[in-house]
Design an enzyme around this catalytic site. Structure first.
Site, mmCIF file in Angstrom:
data_model
loop_
_atom_site.group_PDB
_atom_site.id
_atom_site.type_symbol
_atom_site.label_atom_id
_atom_site.label_comp_id
_atom_site.label_asym_id
_atom_site.label_seq_id
_atom_site.Cartn_x
_atom_site.Cartn_y
_atom_site.Cartn_z
ATOM 1 N N ASP A 43 61.046 -38.350 41.375
ATOM 2 C CA ASP A 43 61.235 -39.736 41.701
ATOM 3 C C ASP A 43 60.903 -40.324 43.330
ATOM 4 O OD1 ASP A 43 62.385 -40.249 39.427
ATOM 5 O OD2 ASP A 43 64.513 -40.075 39.934
ATOM 6 N N ASP A 84 77.619 -33.985 37.756
ATOM 7 C CA ASP A 84 77.960 -32.694 37.192
ATOM 8 C C ASP A 84 79.377 -32.456 37.034
ATOM 9 O OD1 ASP A 84 78.730 -33.218 40.070
ATOM 10 O OD2 ASP A 84 77.282 -31.565 40.765
#
Length: 504
Positions: free
Chosen positions: A95, A243
């Site tokens: 990105d 996460d």
């Protein structure tokens, strides 16, 4: 103060200490689990192995955003992983908006020419930050297993050989390795971070795994079963700790997690105080966001009561920073009230502080003994760790408040500098973070605790003095180091041409 106010101040002071003591007692419980449930250690299972004919296909995902100093090192390390090439593919989820992309393209082309199935995936917009990148990569992934490494990690060649066999148990949804530290000895700041992370992995993950409790994937240096990600609802970006969020959803869905302390993936610790603060801010805010999102589901889950209780302590742990600030506000008025009362009031909190000090010392010393090597020398930094932890309370309390109030926030990456990290060469590099107001607040807190310690000594209320001094040192260190590193970076950036700076 009037007697009712005196009583209220003292009651609040000891009430806050009692809440903090509950979290300290939880640390002792983790030590108990770790030392009494050794039979659940996963290390022995890592040797079981799978026949090469049935090895599953693995997709390695490398989420990257503006990592020009470390991304080539990462791709080269992944290219050296020992695993059948016909069952391995690599995705660089890039990105980036700077020259990182050019470095990625060159490294991808080089490894593709060597026979590695590696591709670079770029999105038109950075929607969802890292979670969005992982979700987009998953849609294109071919592997039954998904290994993930952040840009500053250097996985050893045998990483997959050690981790993949643990998936021979069809109930295993994720395997988490331990983080190593490439630059542990760079500074006091990196040594303190290494102590924190060693304890987090070896004792917190180790104890939770051995005790059959929920624990989390740490965003990197782990392998997921694709089916576990999908069945749990996939990667979601409504928290800053995607996460932790996915980990709890997967375990609530019935998947088992495995922690393997003997599989170590070295990484780079932040060398800059502002980068460390940004990382801690993101982790603290994201954990409370996840707590708000999932704690009701955890409390209703059909799991043992002790697992639910332990999960409450796990998900709410960062509320400690609000408790520390509350204690800070109460400590000075409580000093005067207790001094006027005299007698046993002067020493009522001494056993609490002594027990907390012993619990923290045992917790971190045990983790260093488990790491091995010259662990006694490393344990000498535990007082500095306590000071830095207290000094981070403003930074992390702001994160907690932001999460509790629903304040949105972007994903701020932690700058890493690769070879420039050692010796201070990073000060002239890109990606440095600047903050002025918060370091000034931290220096003001250092002055406040200096006054508080002086008042305690003058009034003869000696029990809190060691903690007040640790707070004083921690806040001065956090504030001073932030400003000093910013000044050093500004000086390096303005060196005249040819002066030997480190401009990229």
């Amino acid at each position: 103060m009037p007697p009712p106010v005196d009583a209220l101040v003292v009651a609040l002071y000891f009430g806050v200490l009692a809440c903090l003591a509950a979290y300290w007692a939880h640390r002792a419980y983790l030590v108990y689990l770790y030392t009494t449930r050794r039979s659940r250690s996963a290390s022995r299972n890592a040797q079981a192995g799978l026949p090469s004919a049935v090895l599953p296909r693995v997709t390695v995902q490398l989420p990257v955003y503006n990592e020009m100093y470390v991304v080539e090192r990462l791709i080269d390390a992944v290219g050296r992983l020992r695993y059948p090439r016909d069952r391995l593919d690599v995705q660089v989820l890039d990105d980036s908006t700077d020259e990182t992309s050019r470095i990625v393209d060159q490294a991808v082309r080089r490894w593709r020419e060597r026979g590695l199935a590696i591709a670079c995936l770029r999105r038109p917009a950075r929607t969802g930050f890292k979670a969005g990148a992982l979700a987009a990569g998953l849609d294109a992934a071919k592997g039954e297993l998904i290994a993930i490494f952040d840009a500053d990690f250097v996985p050893p060649p045998g990483f997959l050989e050690q981790a993949v066999p643990l998936f021979s148990d069809g109930k295993v949804g994720m395997v988490q390795a331990r983080w190593g530290h490439r630059n542990r000895h760079d500074s006091l700041l990196t040594r303190v971070q290494a102590l924190l992370l060693d304890a987090h992995f070896l004792l917190e993950h180790g104890a939770r795994h051995r005790g059959g409790c929920f624990f989390n994937f740490n965003g990197t240096a782990g392998v997921w079963r694709r089916a576990a990600i999908v069945s749990a609802g996939g990667w979601q970006h409504d928290t800053l700790t995607e996460d932790l969020d996915l980990s709890y959803r997967a375990q609530l869905a019935g998947w088992h997690f495995v922690f393997v302390p003997d599989v170590v993936a070295p990484a780079e610790l932040p060398v800059e105080m502002n980068a460390f603060k940004s990382q801690q801010h993101r982790w603290a805010k994201g954990s409370i966001q996840t707590c708000r999102k999932l704690l009701p589901r955890v409390l209703r889950a059909p799991v043992p009561f002790r697992v639910r209780v332990e999960s409450v302590f796990h998900l709410t742990a960062n509320l400690n920073y609000l408790l520390v600030l509350a204690w800070s506000a109460l400590v000075v008025p409580a000093l005067f009230v207790r001094a006027s009362a005299g007698g046993w009031w002067l020493w009522l909190d001494a056993p609490i502080f002594a027990a907390a000090g012993c619990a923290a010392g045992l917790f971190y010393t045990l983790s260093q003994r488990e790491v091995g090597g010259n662990w006694l020398a490393r344990a000498r930094d535990i007082p500095a760790l306590a000071a830095v932890g207290l000094g981070m309370s403003v930074n992390n309390a702001l994160a907690v408040v932001g999460a509790l109030t629903g304040r949105p926030g972007g994903f701020a990456r932690t700058a890493k500098y690769g070879p420039l990290a050692a010796g201070g060469a990073w000060t002239g590099a890109r990606y440095r973070q600047v903050a002025v107001l918060q370091p000034l607040v931290e220096l003001a807190c250092g002055i406040y605790f200096t006054v508080a310690a002086g008042c305690a000594l003058a009034l003869g209320v000696l029990a809190p003095v060691p903690v007040l001094v640790l707070c004083q040192l921690g806040f001065f260190y956090a504030g001073w180091l932030s400003l000093a590193q910013q000044r050093a970076g500004a000086d390096a950036a303005w060196q005249p041409e040819g002066a030997g700076g480190n401009a990229p």
